[in-house]
Design a protein around this motif. Sequence first.
Motif, PDB file in Angstrom:
ATOM      1  N   LYS A  41       1.054  -1.001   0.071  1.00 33.67           N
ATOM      2  CA  LYS A  41       0.059  -0.035  -0.036  1.00 33.67           C
ATOM      3  C   LYS A  41       0.888   1.201   0.098  1.00 33.67           C
ATOM      4  O   LYS A  41       1.926   1.051   0.458  1.00 33.67           O
ATOM      5  N   ASN A  42       0.354   2.136  -0.499  1.00 29.96           N
ATOM      6  CA  ASN A  42       1.026   3.619  -0.597  1.00 29.96           C
ATOM      7  C   ASN A  42       0.720   4.214   0.768  1.00 29.96           C
ATOM      8  O   ASN A  42      -0.393   4.271   1.198  1.00 29.96           O
ATOM      9  N   ALA A  43       1.893   4.433   1.424  1.00 29.71           N
ATOM     10  CA  ALA A  43       1.750   5.057   2.876  1.00 29.71           C
ATOM     11  C   ALA A  43       0.950   6.543   2.890  1.00 29.71           C
ATOM     12  O   ALA A  43       0.240   6.475   4.153  1.00 29.71           O
ATOM     13  N   SER A  44       1.113   7.132   2.053  1.00 29.60           N
ATOM     14  CA  SER A  44       0.526   8.379   1.943  1.00 29.60           C
ATOM     15  C   SER A  44      -1.100   8.189   1.855  1.00 29.60           C
ATOM     16  O   SER A  44      -1.968   9.010   2.443  1.00 29.60           O
ATOM     17  N   THR A  45      -1.481   7.383   0.908  1.00 23.53           N
ATOM     18  CA  THR A  45      -2.828   7.627   0.275  1.00 23.53           C
ATOM     19  C   THR A  45      -3.588   6.171   0.790  1.00 23.53           C
ATOM     20  O   THR A  45      -4.870   6.231   0.729  1.00 23.53           O
ATOM     21  N   ASP A  46      -2.799   5.197   1.390  1.00 23.83           N
ATOM     22  CA  ASP A  46      -3.225   3.902   1.724  1.00 23.83           C
ATOM     23  C   ASP A  46      -4.223   3.146   0.754  1.00 23.83           C
ATOM     24  O   ASP A  46      -4.938   2.211   1.038  1.00 23.83           O
ATOM     25  N   LEU A  47      -3.621   3.469  -0.628  1.00 29.71           N
ATOM     26  CA  LEU A  47      -4.273   2.569  -1.714  1.00 29.71           C
ATOM     27  C   LEU A  47      -3.130   1.537  -2.255  1.00 29.71           C
ATOM     28  O   LEU A  47      -2.209   1.554  -1.656  1.00 29.71           O
ATOM     29  N   VAL A  48      -3.768   0.278  -2.391  1.00 24.68           N
ATOM     30  CA  VAL A  48      -3.132  -0.583  -2.751  1.00 24.68           C
ATOM     31  C   VAL A  48      -2.213  -0.401  -4.099  1.00 24.68           C
ATOM     32  O   VAL A  48      -2.914  -0.079  -5.210  1.00 24.68           O
ATOM     33  N   VAL A  49      -0.836  -0.490  -4.073  1.00 19.65           N
ATOM     34  CA  VAL A  49      -0.202  -0.250  -5.540  1.00 19.65           C
ATOM     35  C   VAL A  49       0.309  -1.386  -6.187  1.00 19.65           C
ATOM     36  O   VAL A  49       0.796  -1.696  -7.070  1.00 19.65           O
ATOM     37  N   ASP A  50       0.211  -2.588  -5.349  1.00 21.95           N
ATOM     38  CA  ASP A  50       0.699  -3.862  -5.593  1.00 21.95           C
ATOM     39  C   ASP A  50       0.250  -5.028  -4.856  1.00 21.95           C
ATOM     40  O   ASP A  50       0.276  -5.027  -4.015  1.00 21.95           O
ATOM     41  N   GLU A  51      -0.046  -6.165  -5.811  1.00 27.08           N
ATOM     42  CA  GLU A  51      -0.552  -7.328  -5.008  1.00 27.08           C
ATOM     43  C   GLU A  51       0.073  -8.591  -4.989  1.00 27.08           C
ATOM     44  O   GLU A  51      -0.115  -9.456  -4.236  1.00 27.08           O
ATOM     45  N   LYS A  52       1.181  -8.417  -5.841  1.00 31.66           N
ATOM     46  CA  LYS A  52       2.275  -9.395  -5.981  1.00 31.66           C
ATOM     47  C   LYS A  52       3.690  -8.949  -6.018  1.00 31.66           C
ATOM     48  O   LYS A  52       4.455  -9.213  -6.700  1.00 31.66           O
ATOM     49  N   PHE A  53       4.036  -8.337  -4.740  1.00 32.23           N
ATOM     50  CA  PHE A  53       5.256  -7.984  -4.604  1.00 32.23           C
ATOM     51  C   PHE A  53       6.015  -8.791  -3.793  1.00 32.23           C
ATOM     52  O   PHE A  53       5.477  -9.134  -2.498  1.00 32.23           O
ATOM     53  N   ASP A  54       7.081  -9.599  -3.989  1.00 33.53           N
ATOM     54  CA  ASP A  54       7.778 -10.461  -3.270  1.00 33.53           C
ATOM     55  C   ASP A  54       8.780  -9.895  -2.311  1.00 33.53           C
ATOM     56  O   ASP A  54       9.704  -9.314  -2.612  1.00 33.53           O
ATOM     57  N   LYS A  55       8.368 -10.041  -0.938  1.00 37.21           N
ATOM     58  CA  LYS A  55       9.094  -9.218  -0.002  1.00 37.21           C
ATOM     59  C   LYS A  55      10.170 -10.367   0.806  1.00 37.21           C
ATOM     60  O   LYS A  55      10.495 -10.321   1.760  1.00 37.21           O
ATOM     61  N   THR A  56      10.403 -11.395  -0.022  1.00 32.97           N
ATOM     62  CA  THR A  56      11.184 -12.433   0.496  1.00 32.97           C
ATOM     63  C   THR A  56      12.664 -12.481  -0.469  1.00 32.97           C
ATOM     64  O   THR A  56      12.177 -12.019  -1.475  1.00 32.97           O
ATOM     65  N   ARG A  57      13.580 -12.678   0.052  1.00 32.53           N
ATOM     66  CA  ARG A  57      15.002 -12.725  -0.986  1.00 32.53           C
ATOM     67  C   ARG A  57      15.884 -14.121  -0.456  1.00 32.53           C
ATOM     68  O   ARG A  57      15.853 -14.266   0.795  1.00 32.53           O
ATOM     69  N   LYS A  58      16.335 -14.829  -1.521  1.00 33.92           N
ATOM     70  CA  LYS A  58      17.114 -15.852  -0.840  1.00 33.92           C
ATOM     71  C   LYS A  58      18.537 -15.213  -1.196  1.00 33.92           C
ATOM     72  O   LYS A  58      18.722 -14.950  -2.601  1.00 33.92           O
ATOM     73  N   ILE A  59      19.608 -15.047  -0.361  1.00 33.70           N
ATOM     74  CA  ILE A  59      20.816 -14.376  -0.576  1.00 33.70           C
ATOM     75  C   ILE A  59      21.730 -15.509  -1.136  1.00 33.70           C
ATOM     76  O   ILE A  59      22.758 -15.126  -1.970  1.00 33.70           O
ATOM     77  N   ASN A  60      21.799 -16.584  -0.523  1.00 33.83           N
ATOM     78  CA  ASN A  60      22.712 -17.665  -1.016  1.00 33.83           C
ATOM     79  C   ASN A  60      22.201 -18.927  -0.447  1.00 33.83           C
ATOM     80  O   ASN A  60      21.015 -18.849   0.110  1.00 33.83           O
ATOM     81  N   ASP A  61      22.818 -20.000  -0.398  1.00 33.83           N
ATOM     82  CA  ASP A  61      22.649 -21.255   0.117  1.00 33.83           C
ATOM     83  C   ASP A  61      22.308 -21.444   1.647  1.00 33.83           C
ATOM     84  O   ASP A  61      22.003 -22.215   2.346  1.00 33.83           O
ATOM     85  N   ASN A  62      22.810 -20.166   2.260  1.00 33.19           N
ATOM     86  CA  ASN A  62      22.967 -20.060   3.628  1.00 33.19           C
ATOM     87  C   ASN A  62      21.908 -19.126   4.311  1.00 33.19           C
ATOM     88  O   ASN A  62      21.860 -19.142   5.697  1.00 33.19           O
ATOM     89  N   VAL A  63      21.495 -18.105   3.457  1.00 25.87           N
ATOM     90  CA  VAL A  63      20.788 -16.779   4.033  1.00 25.87           C
ATOM     91  C   VAL A  63      19.507 -16.542   3.150  1.00 25.87           C
ATOM     92  O   VAL A  63      19.289 -16.513   1.990  1.00 25.87           O
ATOM     93  N   ILE A  64      18.366 -16.411   3.957  1.00 20.35           N
ATOM     94  CA  ILE A  64      17.018 -15.930   3.270  1.00 20.35           C
ATOM     95  C   ILE A  64      16.719 -14.828   4.137  1.00 20.35           C
ATOM     96  O   ILE A  64      16.990 -14.829   5.481  1.00 20.35           O
ATOM     97  N   LEU A  65      15.961 -14.041   3.655  1.00 23.77           N
ATOM     98  CA  LEU A  65      15.249 -12.903   4.457  1.00 23.77           C
ATOM     99  C   LEU A  65      13.941 -12.396   3.800  1.00 23.77           C
ATOM    100  O   LEU A  65      13.489 -12.723   2.872  1.00 23.77           O
ATOM    101  N   GLY A  66      13.173 -11.689   4.922  1.00 32.56           N
ATOM    102  CA  GLY A  66      12.055 -11.248   4.649  1.00 32.56           C
ATOM    103  C   GLY A  66      12.065  -9.795   4.951  1.00 32.56           C
ATOM    104  O   GLY A  66      12.304  -9.454   6.071  1.00 32.56           O
ATOM    105  N   PHE A  67      11.117  -8.588   4.600  1.00 36.15           N
ATOM    106  CA  PHE A  67      11.109  -7.407   5.187  1.00 36.15           C
ATOM    107  C   PHE A  67       9.944  -6.768   4.978  1.00 36.15           C
ATOM    108  O   PHE A  67       9.024  -7.390   4.069  1.00 36.15           O
ATOM    109  N   SER A  68       9.600  -5.905   5.970  1.00 36.64           N
ATOM    110  CA  SER A  68       8.362  -5.401   6.037  1.00 36.64           C
ATOM    111  C   SER A  68       8.125  -3.881   6.113  1.00 36.64           C
ATOM    112  O   SER A  68       9.200  -3.481   6.848  1.00 36.64           O
TER     113      SER A  68
END
Length: 195
Positions: A22-49
């Motif tokens: 969502k856009n923080a200013s307008t509270d409107l949805v700007v994307d429904e399929k945004f991947d907030k996870t990442r695989k850095i390598n075979d030892n590290v994965i992450l997620g952000f919010s």
Amino acid sequence: MSLIIGIVFTNRAIVISDGRVKNASTDLVVDEKFDKTRKINDNVILGFSGDREFSLWLLEQFGNFCKQDISKLKADHAANILCKIAQEGVDYRKNLKESVSTDFQMVVAGKNSKGIMLLYNFGVPTNFEIKECTPTAKSFVYSVLSPGTKDIDSIFEKVMTNYPGRELEDYINLLFSKASDMDDSINTNLFMKEI
């Protein structure tokens, strides 16, 4: 807002996110399929919010910092580097002429420099103190990031307790379904990384 869950067993780590932004200013949805996870390598994965632009900036800075060593990076080092860059970025935004508030949290999961699976989380709510969780042979550890959404932690525990014998994927789907019913900033388009 977002819902990110990191789950770590002694031999497995999983990070799951929803896909709504969502856009923080307008509270409107700007994307429904945004991947907030990442695989850095075979030892590290992450997620952000939180703030999407800030998170993407952070990942870019992290990539620039690690360049050649990224394939060998362990979860404890990744968490420390990401936390330091994130804290500097948030402080910089606060000190601008027109201060910019930044909502940000991250979970990092994977093998540390000793080869042990661990879970780390940090961000604005923890004042950038890295919290480390270690699973045992009998139980897993988890971290739920859900800025602005109260009680998601307890819902996760209720789902895990009230539906014994299900596959982990079933628990995750049920949790995200219940969370999206409670909070319209969360959807059920799920992204998952695993090591």
